[in-house]
Motif scaffolding. Structure first.
Motif, short mmCIF file in Angstrom:
data_model
loop_
_atom_site.label_atom_id
_atom_site.label_comp_id
_atom_site.label_asym_id
_atom_site.label_seq_id
_atom_site.Cartn_x
_atom_site.Cartn_y
_atom_site.Cartn_z
N VAL A 1 4.58 -3.04 -1.45
CA VAL A 1 5.37 -3.26 -2.65
C VAL A 1 6.75 -3.81 -2.29
CG1 VAL A 1 4.21 -1.38 -3.89
CG2 VAL A 1 6.33 -0.92 -2.66
N THR A 2 7.34 -4.51 -3.23
CA THR A 2 8.75 -4.86 -3.11
C THR A 2 9.58 -3.61 -3.39
OG1 THR A 2 8.68 -5.61 -5.40
CG2 THR A 2 8.46 -7.29 -3.69
N PRO A 3 10.82 -3.56 -2.92
CA PRO A 3 11.62 -2.34 -3.07
C PRO A 3 11.75 -1.84 -4.50
CG PRO A 3 12.65 -3.80 -1.48
CD PRO A 3 11.50 -4.56 -2.06
N PRO B 1 3.42 4.01 -0.53
CA PRO B 1 3.65 2.56 -0.52
C PRO B 1 4.57 2.12 0.62
CG PRO B 1 3.84 3.43 -2.74
CD PRO B 1 3.76 4.61 -1.83
N GLN B 2 4.24 0.95 1.17
CA GLN B 2 4.95 0.41 2.33
C GLN B 2 5.59 -0.93 1.97
OE1 GLN B 2 5.00 2.21 5.42
NE2 GLN B 2 4.21 3.74 3.97
N HIS B 3 6.50 -1.38 2.85
CA HIS B 3 7.08 -2.71 2.65
C HIS B 3 6.03 -3.77 2.87
CE1 HIS B 3 7.37 -2.20 7.05
NE2 HIS B 3 7.28 -3.51 7.09
N VAL B 4 6.32 -4.97 2.46
CA VAL B 4 5.36 -6.07 2.53
C VAL B 4 5.24 -6.57 3.96
CG1 VAL B 4 4.80 -8.38 1.68
CG2 VAL B 4 5.88 -6.72 0.15
N LEU B 5 4.03 -6.52 4.50
CA LEU B 5 3.78 -6.98 5.87
C LEU B 5 3.53 -8.48 5.89
CD1 LEU B 5 1.31 -4.16 7.02
CD2 LEU B 5 3.79 -4.26 7.34
N LYS C 1 9.47 -7.95 -8.37
CA LYS C 1 8.50 -6.88 -8.67
C LYS C 1 7.11 -7.41 -8.37
CE LYS C 1 10.92 -4.22 -12.26
NZ LYS C 1 10.79 -3.70 -13.65
N ALA C 2 6.62 -7.08 -7.19
CA ALA C 2 5.31 -7.56 -6.76
C ALA C 2 4.66 -6.48 -5.90
CB ALA C 2 5.43 -8.86 -5.98
#
Length: 400
Positions: free
Chosen positions: A315-317, A336-340, A356-357
């Motif tokens: 997810v985005t922050p 949820p983790q940051h976008v890899l 928001k993605a």
């Protein structure tokens, strides 16, 4: 609310189209079906051609010492002549072994893992090393949970290395070892024709208000890909049917991209058609392997009726807290983790400025193998994941 029966029926319909390699008959049949389903809801369809290299094979096998094993041509295919390529086998475990591949057919043994792509794997440097050592060709044995041939994502515009490259079946290692130990020449056949096909990206729009909601999922993939692609496709269609009712004042933009296994070429071809980031309330991307059944590996293993937790929600922050609540109780997705980077298409999307993605994806037990069939998942595991996507979209737009 979502229709769980229809969700499951769509996954089974998807499986019925068979092999979904980019530009192949199954890919085209799936695209036509998806376009028809979206048209029924009232979306306006646009088809974006995505040229892709395809391979019409005549013979793909390794032959030597009275035995033969199947090999799978790695896209983009660098074919052999019809008479094949002859040479001794050289087993390569690591970079320090690469020189032994000089003048030989390299057999690269990948460490145990759930392999999915060349460029994010240890195999990339090994392939470059054996190519530099003047190997005649290379065969990758991607050791993993199934022991079967595993398709690997690669580049869209060229072979990963300029030599014949194939994927072998790790369960055939005794045969490879016997051929290598004998020290006699063997022959690799990857004969056929490289042609140009089309793996189109479908764009669907429903123009209404000034604000937009975006939904996307890739379509093409290796073999039947019921978990890898079927779970996301079924979820994509179900949410696509729900959105017009749930958000009557919003405009909707949907993207079903081709050429996924060719470094996401179908997404790149159509991304500039999406609404501007500052007009988009949320971008929901349905990635690979959203839900699958876990397996044990003791004495052949057994399939369980619980979820395989080898999956991630990125997810985005701005969505992290809401995503944690939406996916609560779903192992692997509930933190949820940051976008890899290059873990699916989301990183490319986010680079465009969408605030928001989110995307969920998994690498299931049978990912990229012929065993990725509907038996690898169940409605009871898939439905709550798609419902969590619905909840997060709703909260992202309404903020409640």
């Amino acid at each position: 609310m979502l229709d769980g029966n229809r969700l499951w029926d769509d996954l089974l319909i998807h499986a019925g189209f068979g092999d979904k390699a980019a530009g192949g008959a199954g890919d085209h049949a799936t695209a036509s079906w998806i376009a028809g389903e979206l048209s029924k809801v009232g979306y306006q369809l646009e088809t974006i051609p995505v040229p892709v290299p395809t391979f019409r094979s005549r013979r793909c096998e390794l032959v030597g010492q009275g035995s033969s094993v199947e090999v799978y041509p790695q896209s983009v295919v660098f074919p052999t002549p019809d008479h094949g390529v002859e040479g001794r086998l050289a087993i390569v475990h690591s970079l320090s072994d690469a020189q032994r591949a000089a003048g030989c057919i390299a057999v690269i043994l990948l460490p145990y893992g759930r392999h999915a792509a060349i460029w994010t794997s240890v195999v990339g440097p090994l392939l470059e090393a054996v190519t530099k050592a003047d190997a005649l060709a290379a065969i990758i044995l991607p050791f993993g949970p199934t022991g079967e041939i595993v398709g690997l994502n690669s580049y869209a515009d060229r072979p990963f290395v300029p030599l014949p490259l194939a994927i072998g079946r790790p369960l055939d290692l005794p045969c490879y070892a016997a051929m290598a130990s004998a020290g006699q020449p063997v022959r690799l056949y990857l004969s056929g024709d490289v042609e140009t096909g089309d793996s189109p990206t479908l764009v669907a729009r429903m123009a209404r208000g000034d604000r937009w909601i975006v939904l996307s999922t890739p379509r093409s993939g290796f073999f039947t890909c019921s978990v890898e692609r079927g779970t996301g496709t079924a979820g994509f269609l179900e949410i696509a049917r729900w959105l017009p009712r749930a958000f009557p004042a919003h405009s909707l933009f949907l993207m079903n991209s081709g050429a996924h296994e060719l470094r996401f070429a179908g997404t790149h071809a159509a991304l500039d058609l999406a609404p501007a980031p500052d007009k988009t309330d949320v971008w929901a991307h349905f990635g690979a392997g959203l839900a699958s059944r876990a397996r044990t590996e003791i004495r052949g293993g057994r399939m369980l009726d619980v979820a395989d937790f080898n999956r991630i929600c990125m997810v985005t922050p701005a969505l992290r807290e809401a995503a944690g609540a939406a996916f609560a109780g779903l192992p692997g997705l509930d933190d949820p983790q940051h976008v890899l980077s290059e873990a699916g298409e989301l990183s490319t999307i986010v680079q465009k400025g969408y605030k928001k993605a989110f995307a969920c994806l998994g690498v299931n037990w049978s990912c990229h193998t012929r065993l990725d069939l509907p038996t690898e998942v169940s409605r009871s595991l898939l439905e709550p994941v798609i419902e969590a996507h619905r909840r997060l979209i709703e909260v992202s737009v309404h903020g409640k």
